[in-house]
Design an enzyme around this catalytic site. Structure first.
Site, PDB file in Angstrom:
ATOM      1  CE  LYS A  78     -62.184   7.792 137.786  1.00  0.00           C
ATOM      2  NZ  LYS A  78     -61.923   6.980 139.008  1.00  0.00           N
TER       3      LYS A  78
ATOM      4  NE  ARG B  94     -64.085   3.879 137.026  1.00  0.00           N
ATOM      5  CZ  ARG B  94     -63.923   4.196 135.742  1.00  0.00           C
ATOM      6  NH1 ARG B  94     -64.940   4.098 134.908  1.00  0.00           N
ATOM      7  NH2 ARG B  94     -62.764   4.617 135.309  1.00  0.00           N
TER       8      ARG B  94
ATOM      9  N   GLY C 273     -54.678   9.504 146.026  1.00  0.00           N
ATOM     10  CA  GLY C 273     -54.786   9.706 147.473  1.00  0.00           C
ATOM     11  C   GLY C 273     -56.189   9.423 147.954  1.00  0.00           C
TER      12      GLY C 273
ATOM     13  CG  MET D 228     -61.967   4.008 148.107  1.00  0.00           C
ATOM     14  SD  MET D 228     -63.689   3.583 147.921  1.00  0.00           S
ATOM     15  CE  MET D 228     -63.735   3.269 146.164  1.00  0.00           C
TER      16      MET D 228
ATOM     17  NE  ARG E 163     -56.767  10.748 133.773  1.00  0.00           N
ATOM     18  CZ  ARG E 163     -56.513  10.082 134.873  1.00  0.00           C
ATOM     19  NH1 ARG E 163     -57.023  10.475 136.018  1.00  0.00           N
ATOM     20  NH2 ARG E 163     -55.766   9.011 134.856  1.00  0.00           N
TER      21      ARG E 163
ATOM     22  CG  HIS F 269     -30.526  36.417 150.792  1.00  0.00           C
ATOM     23  ND1 HIS F 269     -29.407  35.763 150.320  1.00  0.00           N
ATOM     24  CD2 HIS F 269     -30.379  37.713 150.471  1.00  0.00           C
ATOM     25  CE1 HIS F 269     -28.611  36.657 149.756  1.00  0.00           C
ATOM     26  NE2 HIS F 269     -29.168  37.850 149.838  1.00  0.00           N
TER      27      HIS F 269
ATOM     28  CB  SER G 228     -42.330  52.001 138.756  1.00  0.00           C
ATOM     29  OG  SER G 228     -41.985  50.640 138.794  1.00  0.00           O
TER      30      SER G 228
ATOM     31  CB  CYS H  93     -40.243  47.498 138.849  1.00  0.00           C
ATOM     32  SG  CYS H  93     -40.111  48.522 140.321  1.00  0.00           S
TER      33      CYS H  93
ATOM     34  CE1 TYR I  47     -43.093  48.924 134.044  1.00  0.00           C
ATOM     35  CE2 TYR I  47     -44.142  50.864 133.118  1.00  0.00           C
ATOM     36  CZ  TYR I  47     -43.287  50.289 134.041  1.00  0.00           C
ATOM     37  OH  TYR I  47     -42.641  51.056 134.957  1.00  0.00           O
TER      38      TYR I  47
END
Ligand code: ADP
Ligand code: MG
Ligand code: MG
Length: 968
Positions: free
Chosen positions: A35, A105, A114, A116, A349, A471, A849, A917, A937
């Protein structure tokens, strides 16, 4: 005095504790906060910003380190700064006639709810409120400002909750017989101020501070302390914001939006943050102070309305908006106030936006010449792209459901996309209903590999336990099925087939909707928006990304359909085609099982034959030789039948496998397809040992105890097992063979290349199928390019043995079919030893790989499937691990092994192709790491291909700008 406080100024950047707005700029976010830095930037650029100054984040950290004590001399410095403001404004702080008022501020480097709340109108006292009244000619306004200030200060700084004051307002309004705050008379307001102060005194046993510097000092301290409050800490945890950044404090002269109908306040976005359309949007209120817009006391009007009531100011705001956007090169979210027709900018912002808007804004800003292509690509995040690839529930529909109380719970969004379906608690039922084309959501406390068929048939998966690497999460992501895990608010009873949430019960087959991106579970059938294809803007961004990235992007796909999808998302190869799913398919599983059950004996006898052949070769002529020949012949006789049977079963599988490979190779023509030979332990394909034991015992018991019902029981078992010729004897023999293949630790047992070395006929059959398919295609003019990948190699000898095996088949098939096929033979690097002897392996491998799922398991010694349900959440909580290494590659450990493998492998084989992979191949941070390792890759699930393309471009661009290091 504490040591931290000695020479404290020396510890500050530039030795400065406070900065006037005109002294800072947008680059100073670290010390001025977001800010403050942007207020400074706007001031520097000449925008109308009320003057002010910022106390730096560094001072905040000193304050907290010193046990919440302001460094000596800071108060004097603040007083000096106030004097400057007084001069600028021609007013006096605390002055009874012409008072200067300020806001205090907070503002950290990253925007953080969260922390002030803002305090407005600071500087009002019993005396100065009179001055304000005289000056504004509006006593009501002045008293109301004072009342608000007392309330805010007491709440934010002193911790008396504002509801306690609101109670007093309600009383006062009742007494005066009015509805709106604005209707309160000066007399009523005066009464309220007295009541407020009395409340303050009663609560805190002290008078409300009437000294303006005391007010200011207490407020600055409150901002600093708010950095450390629980809400802020929780927020930082979730957003992964470091805890040591600290917050800055901005002290700024007040401007007033509540001085009549020619005043007002609002927020504005430079473009539409929902659609990306180039049109300013926002909220606006006349005759109001900042907090009124957010507080929801009055309903603000759409910004367009301002055009009608204040056309001049609106035009000015529009111009400002244009300029700010051009300057910051991004969508801006601005806060402004109008005091008697005069516009003041209070904040700007980069604005939050939907995924759709992000992509459109990035491409539009390029078209408007405000961004380069590189910058446009950097503007879109992988997360945003992810949202565009999956069905979603429109925000409006969600909002409505929330209002109607149908928001049931929130878990961890584990696989993005939304789904709607009927609640089902068992995988068998999910599979059955799925077959009938019914939409189902599989709801389980957790899933196991036994649930695969049900998961595959479901529109969505919801579990009450487990984390993002459980899983359910892994499988769902792999298959692109929306999934929520760890939704602990749901009490799932598999027995009653109900879900309980609070006092609500959801029964089987009731409709629910889940959002696998946000983790929200909603009751009922919400509308789904399905992205039909990537939008033209998204395609443009991805094409630009492709032009910047160095990494190739492949996909993991086991069948032609997935391969096709991968191609349409832009994959230029298959990095992992697993063959075990092919073995699992219903129609072939019986042959596979039969083959596996016959494999050990046949291969064992074959080994005996080999040994005896060697004996025979080595035997001296004469009696020894004759004996050796006899033994060899006898063994060959014994081998004959089992071997033929075994071969006949493999021969049945060959054409099926050939078809599997043909489909994929054809779909990917012109691109490489890496096919991994069989990987899991063979017993995974066999019937479960425990269930066999149950049936055998059941039949044995009935046979002995109740022979009369034996036939009936046998019929039942036959029915259940789908085998009409089954007998107790055949079942016993099956059980015995299954038991003989049992392993204590299958993960480290007879699997991967070890399996191929013990059962070479299986690998040979697979290699033959691959090359037959490829040759057939090449004959038809299709450019099929298989790469055969040997899993789990750890020694040169393993590589050597399996390579020869595959080479033999390749040569054989190519000769027989009379064509040549471009191909490679390589290995998956998934064991630490493989990485450590990579230089050797690379002499016999055309490619590596990285199988980073297993490489992470074997390097850490963690079992992934067990970790998620047991220690991983605890490890993350207790900060033993910062992130789950199964999600983001562990650069320090696993990454080091990868680095060794790449470097030493390329040393002995400069043409070595290296890729990844594992699941990590589609995770942006890991992709960045792969870029720094100079892999060829990355390969990931088809759905993540666009994200990997973008992440690879981000990595390349960041490197260009000097922002990437491989050690981060
Ligand atoms: P937040 O970070 O929660 O947005 P701000 O510090 O931006 O908090 O303050 C919230 C609102 O308070 C601003 O949008 C603005 O309307 C009002 N406000 C803050 N400072 C001033 C000021 N100096 N003059 C007038 N209004 C102000
Ligand atoms: Mg703000
Ligand atoms: Mg593996």
């Amino acid at each position: 005095m504490t040591t931290t406080m000695q020479n404290w100024r020396e510890k500050l950047t530039n030795g400065k504790a406070t900065y006037k707005f005109e002294e800072g700029n947008a680059k100073m976010r670290d010390i001025l906060g977001g800010k403050g830095a942007n207020l400074a930037e706007m001031t520097r650029l000449g925008f109308p910003v009320p003057p002010g100054f910022t106390v730096t984040t560094e001072v905040c950290n000193l304050y907290l380190e010193a046990g919440k004590k302001l460094p000596p001399g800071l108060e004097d410095e603040i007083k000096e700064q106030m004097k400057v403001l007084e001069e600028k404004m021609g007013k006096g702080f605390g002055d009874a006639k012409n008072p200067l008022l300020v806001s205090v501020r907070s503002g950290a480097k990253f925007s953080m709810p969260g922390m002030m709340d803002t305090i407005l109108n600071l500087g009002l006292t019993e005396e100065s409120v009179k001055g304000l009244a005289a000056l504004s000619g509006d006593e009501r306004f002045a008293l109301d400002a004072y009342r608000r200030f007392i309330q805010m200060f007491s709440d934010v700084v002193m911790g008396i909750h504002k509801t306690e004051f609101e109670e007093l307002i309600r009383e006062q309004k009742k007494k005066q017989g009015c509805k709106e705050d604005r209707e309160l008379t000066p007399a009523s307001l005066r009464e309220m101020i007295a009541a407020y102060k009395a409340k303050f005194k009663a609560e805190l046993k002290r008078d409300f501070p009437d000294d303006v510097f005391e007010q200011l000092k207490l407020s600055v301290e409150a901002v600093f302390r708010s950095w450390d409050n629980p809400r802020a800490n929780v927020y930082r945890e979730r957003e992964k914001i470091p805890h040591n950044l600290g917050t800055a404090v901005n002290v700024q002269c007040m401007c007033f939006g509540n001085l009549g109908e020619d005043s007002g306040t609002g927020v504005a976005f430079t473009r539409n943050y929902n659609t990306g359309e180039k049109h300013m949007v926002g909220d606006f209120l006349t005759n109001a102070q900042g907090e009124d817009v957010v507080a929801g006391i009055r309903t603000p009007m759409p910004l367009d309305h301002m055009k009608e009531v204040m056309p001049e100011v609106y035009k000015q705001l529009e111009e400002t908006s244009e300029k700010l956007e051009l300057h910051f090169k991004d969508l801006q979210d601005m806060e402004f106030t109008i005091e008697k027709g005069r516009l003041f900018m209070l904040q700007t912002r980069n604005g939050k936006r939907t995924a759709q808007a992000a992509v459109r804004i990035a491409t539009d800003l390029f078209k408007e010449g405000k961004l380069t292509k590189e910058e446009a690509v950097m503007r879109v995040t992988g997360e945003q792209l992810d949202r565009l690839l999956h069905p979603y529930i429109p925000d409006a529909a969600k909002e409505e459901a929330r209002k109607e109380g149908r928001m049931l719970a929130k878990g961890t969004g584990a696989s993005p996309g939304a789904a709607v379906g009927m609640v089902v608690f068992s995988s068998d039922e999910a599979a059955a209903m799925g077959k009938e084309g019914k939409p189902v959501i599989l709801v389980r406390p957790e899933t196991t590999p036994d649930d695969a068929h049900g998961m595959l048939a479901s529109k969505g998966i919801l579990t009450s336990t487990g984390g993002p690497s459980s899983h359910a999460a892994l499988v769902a992501r792999g298959w692109g099925i929306p999934c929520i895990v760890g939704c602990e608010a749901l009490k799932i009873s598999l027995k009653d087939e109900t879900i309980k949430v609070g006092d609500r019960t959801i029964n089987k087959h009731e409709m629910i909707s889940i959002d696998g991106s946000s983790g929200e579970v909603l009751l009922g059938q919400l509308p789904l928006q399905v992205p039909t294809d990537l939008s033209p803007e998204t395609k443009t961004i991805l094409e630009w990304a492709d032009s910047f990235r160095k990494l190739g992007v492949y996909a993991n796909a086991d069948n032609p359909k997935d391969a096709q999808r991968a191609r349409s998302f832009g994959a230029t190869g298959i990095g992992l085609c697993r063959t075990e799913h092919m073995f699992m398919e219903q129609d072939r599983l019986p042959i596979v099982q039969e083959m596996i059950l016959n494999a050990p004996e046949a291969e064992r006898l074959m080994r005996q034959v080999h040994l005896l052949e060697m004996d025979y070769e080595g035997a001296a002529e004469g009696r020894k030789k004759d004996e050796a020949r006899h033994a060899l012949e006898a063994m060959k006789d014994r081998l004959k039948k089992p071997w033929e049977h075994y071969q006949s079963l493999l021969a049945k599988l060959l054409p099926v496998q050939r078809e599997d490979f043909r489909g994929i190779l054809e779909a990917m023509q012109g691109h490489w397809v890496i096919i991994r030979l069989l990987d899991p332990p063979l017993h995974e394909f066999l019937p479960a040992k425990d269930e066999l034991l149950v049936d055998v015992t059941r039949l044995q018991t009935v046979k002995q105890a109740a022979p009369g019902s034996y036939d009936k029981t046998l019929a039942e078992v036959r029915e259940e097992r789908g085998d009409a010729r089954l007998t107790l004897e055949s079942l016993e023999s099956l059980l015995q063979r299954v038991e003989s293949m049992h392993e204590f630790n299958p993960m480290l047992g007879c699997r991967v290349c070890r399996l191929g070395i013990v059962y070479p006929e299986i690998y040979k059959m697979q290699a033959r199928a691959i090359f037959e398919a490829a040759c057939e295609l090449v004959k038809k003019g299709v450019d099929a390019r298989p790469e055969v990948m040997i899993p789990g190699v750890g020694t040169l000898e393993e590589m050597e043995f399996t390579r020869k095996l595959v080479e033999g088949e390749a040569a054989d098939v190519q000769k027989r079919m009379g064509v040549q096929v471009k191909h490679k033979i390589g290995t998956m690097v998934e064991l630490p030893r493989a990485a450590l002897v990579a230089g050797d392996l690379a002499t016999r491998a055309d490619f590596f790989s990285f199988g980073t799922n297993d490489l992470t398991q074997t390097t850490f010694g963690y079992s992934r499937d067990d970790a998620a349900g047991t220690f991983m959440p605890v490890y993350l909580d207790k900060k033993i691990l910062k992130v789950d290494p199964f999600q983001v590659v562990d650069r320090v450990g696993v990454g080091r092994l990868m680095k060794i493998a790449v470097e030493e492998g390329r040393q002995t084989n400069p043409n070595l192709e290296v890729g990844i992979c594992g699941e990590h191949g589609g995770e942006p941070e890991s992709v960045e790491f792969c870029h720094t390792l100079k892999l060829n890759y990355v390969s990931c699930s088809p759905f993540r291909v666009p994200i990997a393309r973008l992440a690879a471009a981000h990595a390349a661009l960041k490197e260009k700008m000097g922002e990437v290091s491989s050690t981060k």
